[in-house]
Design an enzyme around this catalytic site. Structure first.
Site, PDB file in Angstrom:
ATOM      1  N   GLU A 108      -6.055   3.305 -71.595  1.00  0.00           N
ATOM      2  CA  GLU A 108      -5.542   3.846 -70.327  1.00  0.00           C
ATOM      3  C   GLU A 108      -4.709   2.775 -69.640  1.00  0.00           C
ATOM      4  O   GLU A 108      -5.118   1.610 -69.581  1.00  0.00           O
ATOM      5  CB  GLU A 108      -6.706   4.241 -69.415  1.00  0.00           C
ATOM      6  CG  GLU A 108      -6.199   4.768 -68.067  1.00  0.00           C
ATOM      7  CD  GLU A 108      -7.308   4.998 -67.057  1.00  0.00           C
ATOM      8  OE1 GLU A 108      -8.090   5.939 -67.236  1.00  0.00           O
ATOM      9  OE2 GLU A 108      -7.375   4.216 -66.082  1.00  0.00           O
TER      10      GLU A 108
ATOM     11  N   THR B  62      -2.332   7.068 -65.941  1.00  0.00           N
ATOM     12  CA  THR B  62      -2.963   7.663 -64.759  1.00  0.00           C
ATOM     13  C   THR B  62      -1.922   8.278 -63.808  1.00  0.00           C
ATOM     14  O   THR B  62      -0.722   8.008 -63.901  1.00  0.00           O
ATOM     15  CB  THR B  62      -3.800   6.633 -63.969  1.00  0.00           C
ATOM     16  OG1 THR B  62      -2.914   5.679 -63.403  1.00  0.00           O
ATOM     17  CG2 THR B  62      -4.826   5.954 -64.837  1.00  0.00           C
TER      18      THR B  62
ATOM     19  N   HIS C 135      -2.317  11.780 -67.214  1.00  0.00           N
ATOM     20  CA  HIS C 135      -3.370  12.359 -66.382  1.00  0.00           C
ATOM     21  C   HIS C 135      -2.654  13.227 -65.343  1.00  0.00           C
ATOM     22  O   HIS C 135      -1.511  12.952 -64.988  1.00  0.00           O
ATOM     23  CB  HIS C 135      -4.147  11.281 -65.636  1.00  0.00           C
ATOM     24  CG  HIS C 135      -4.841  10.285 -66.516  1.00  0.00           C
ATOM     25  ND1 HIS C 135      -5.827   9.454 -66.049  1.00  0.00           N
ATOM     26  CD2 HIS C 135      -4.689   9.969 -67.829  1.00  0.00           C
ATOM     27  CE1 HIS C 135      -6.272   8.684 -67.031  1.00  0.00           C
ATOM     28  NE2 HIS C 135      -5.584   8.966 -68.112  1.00  0.00           N
TER      29      HIS C 135
ATOM     30  N   GLY D  29      -9.078  15.119 -59.037  1.00  0.00           N
ATOM     31  CA  GLY D  29      -8.607  14.019 -58.188  1.00  0.00           C
ATOM     32  C   GLY D  29      -9.429  13.933 -56.918  1.00  0.00           C
ATOM     33  O   GLY D  29     -10.351  14.731 -56.700  1.00  0.00           O
ATOM     34  N   ASP D  30      -9.112  12.959 -56.093  1.00  0.00           N
ATOM     35  CA  ASP D  30      -9.802  12.780 -54.802  1.00  0.00           C
ATOM     36  C   ASP D  30      -8.780  12.949 -53.691  1.00  0.00           C
ATOM     37  O   ASP D  30      -7.636  12.515 -53.827  1.00  0.00           O
ATOM     38  CB  ASP D  30     -10.420  11.377 -54.731  1.00  0.00           C
ATOM     39  CG  ASP D  30     -11.510  11.218 -55.771  1.00  0.00           C
ATOM     40  OD1 ASP D  30     -12.394  12.096 -55.829  1.00  0.00           O
ATOM     41  OD2 ASP D  30     -11.455  10.251 -56.554  1.00  0.00           O
TER      42      ASP D  30
ATOM     43  N   TYR E 255     -18.809  12.455 -66.843  1.00  0.00           N
ATOM     44  CA  TYR E 255     -19.501  11.387 -66.110  1.00  0.00           C
ATOM     45  C   TYR E 255     -20.914  11.221 -66.674  1.00  0.00           C
ATOM     46  O   TYR E 255     -21.832  11.972 -66.293  1.00  0.00           O
ATOM     47  CB  TYR E 255     -19.542  11.733 -64.614  1.00  0.00           C
ATOM     48  CG  TYR E 255     -18.149  11.957 -64.064  1.00  0.00           C
ATOM     49  CD1 TYR E 255     -17.429  10.911 -63.493  1.00  0.00           C
ATOM     50  CD2 TYR E 255     -17.520  13.203 -64.181  1.00  0.00           C
ATOM     51  CE1 TYR E 255     -16.131  11.107 -63.040  1.00  0.00           C
ATOM     52  CE2 TYR E 255     -16.217  13.403 -63.736  1.00  0.00           C
ATOM     53  CZ  TYR E 255     -15.531  12.352 -63.171  1.00  0.00           C
ATOM     54  OH  TYR E 255     -14.242  12.545 -62.735  1.00  0.00           O
TER      55      TYR E 255
ATOM     56  N   HIS F  88     -21.154  12.773 -61.647  1.00  0.00           N
ATOM     57  CA  HIS F  88     -20.056  12.490 -60.719  1.00  0.00           C
ATOM     58  C   HIS F  88     -20.646  12.102 -59.362  1.00  0.00           C
ATOM     59  O   HIS F  88     -21.702  12.617 -58.962  1.00  0.00           O
ATOM     60  CB  HIS F  88     -19.163  13.732 -60.597  1.00  0.00           C
ATOM     61  CG  HIS F  88     -17.982  13.539 -59.697  1.00  0.00           C
ATOM     62  ND1 HIS F  88     -17.993  13.938 -58.375  1.00  0.00           N
ATOM     63  CD2 HIS F  88     -16.777  12.964 -59.907  1.00  0.00           C
ATOM     64  CE1 HIS F  88     -16.827  13.638 -57.823  1.00  0.00           C
ATOM     65  NE2 HIS F  88     -16.071  13.048 -58.735  1.00  0.00           N
TER      66      HIS F  88
ATOM     67  N   LYS G 134     -15.246  23.503 -67.360  1.00  0.00           N
ATOM     68  CA  LYS G 134     -13.953  22.953 -67.804  1.00  0.00           C
ATOM     69  C   LYS G 134     -13.750  23.182 -69.306  1.00  0.00           C
ATOM     70  O   LYS G 134     -12.646  23.441 -69.751  1.00  0.00           O
ATOM     71  CB  LYS G 134     -13.875  21.445 -67.489  1.00  0.00           C
ATOM     72  CG  LYS G 134     -13.976  21.127 -66.000  1.00  0.00           C
ATOM     73  CD  LYS G 134     -13.570  19.705 -65.664  1.00  0.00           C
ATOM     74  CE  LYS G 134     -14.658  18.696 -65.765  1.00  0.00           C
ATOM     75  NZ  LYS G 134     -14.351  17.409 -65.121  1.00  0.00           N
TER      76      LYS G 134
END
Ligand code: FAD
Length: 288
Positions: free
Chosen positions: A17, A51, A80, A111-112, A147, A151, A167
């Protein structure tokens, strides 16, 4: 190459990444990133992922990097992409744009919510809705985030895994995990996801610790446990950056070797932080 082909081969896939450098008017950091990637190319990576700034803050630079990886380095690439606060039309436009670059893969994320945003559209609330949209409207191969310790917003791991299943059911083909320093927790996660019928390949997220400060910052953003052995080492060496780096390499090498020996993992996905040194040393140690 599509994700389905990369992760079907049966061999462990190595991937990296990278992120688009910030505040890089001179282009110096970008050239440095390209030379670091040149150095990492010798380990025959199956994929490099790039990213995405939530809300599309670094969209154009991401596209430049993506085309460099694909056209110049000739490595498969996976941008991403986040959907939080975005309008459906904008998402549609971006997906059309990336397909023009011959991109075959995408990591679909929620995303956040950006802190400084004035208007946040709610066209997509969770990543499963983005996966569904991409699956319906494009030919892209879709990866999703996983995760191993849950998460940060999820009430518990089991609930988060049920949401992961949404998902996968929507079209997620491969899971790329958040960094994890505890193989037992990861194996427990694999058992749990298999039990509820998730059988897609999982690429394990490896973070080679580069500095104490960077480590502290990343840990504050995620719910990730740190084994005592690693924590003690970091506390002991925190004043000496070379020792911290060496500890990070040794720890990740041991962790990756155990994952490879288990034969339960389909890929090792290195969070390179745009630097080749530690990832190279780990891959050397593993005999790549
Ligand atoms: P989701 O899968 O939507 O999950 C988010 C939370 O909502 C979880 O707690 C989940 O349990 C819950 N949830 C999910 N679906 C539902 C539902 N239908 N109903 C109720 N609850 C639900 N961020 C970036 O901004 N840019 C990046 O490039 C980036 N790359 C990443 C790469 C990897 C491999 C990983 C692991 C994370 C990355 N992130 C990135 C961070 C990611 O955007 C955040 O962790 C974000 O908070 C969650 O995204 P997600 O796609 O996992 O969300």
């Amino acid at each position: 190459m599509k994700l389905s082909d990369i992760y079907k081969i049966g061999e462990l896939a190595i991937s990296y990444e990278v992120f688009p450098p910030k505040d890089d008017e001179s282009g110096e950091k970008l050239s440095k990133l390209y030379s670091e990637l040149e150095m990492l190319k010798k380990y025959n990576p199956s994929l490099v992922s790039v990213t995405y700034g939530a809300g599309g803050s670094n969209r154009n630079l991401s596209l430049d990097i993506i085309s460099y990886i694909y056209d110049t380095l000739q490595i498969s690439v996976m941008p991403h992409f986040t959907c939080i606060c975005s309008k459906k039309e904008d998402i549609e436009t971006y997906l059309k744009e990336i397909e023009k670059y011959n991109i075959e893969n995408i990591l679909a994320l929620r995303g956040d919510e950006p802190k400084d945003i004035t208007v946040c559209y709610r066209d997509f609330r969770y990543a499963n809705e983005l996966v569904d949209f991409i699956k319906t409207n494009t030919d892209l191969s879709i990866a999703v985030a996983g995760y191993p310790e849950g998460h940060i917003d999820a009430p518990d791991l089991d609930t988060d895994i049920l949401n992961l299943k949404r998902k996968i059911c929507a079209g997620g083909e491969v899971i790329f995990t958040q960094m994890c320093f505890n193989n037992d927790k990861f194996f427990n996660y694999l058992e749990k996801i298999n039990k509820i019928g998730i059988n897609v390949p999982v690429a394990f997220g490896v973070l080679p610790i580069l500095s104490y400060k960077q480590f502290e910052k990343m840990m504050s953003m995620a719910s990730v446990s740190i084994p005592k052995k690693l924590l003690n080492g970091l506390e002991r060496y925190k004043e000496n950056s070379d020792d911290v780096k060496k500890l990070g390499i040794d720890f990740a090498t041991e962790q990756c070797q155990a994952l490879i020996d288990s034969k339960l993992v389909s890929g090792l996905h290195f969070y390179t932080l745009n630097k080749s040194y530690s990832t190279s040393r780990i891959l050397d140690n593993l005999g790549y």
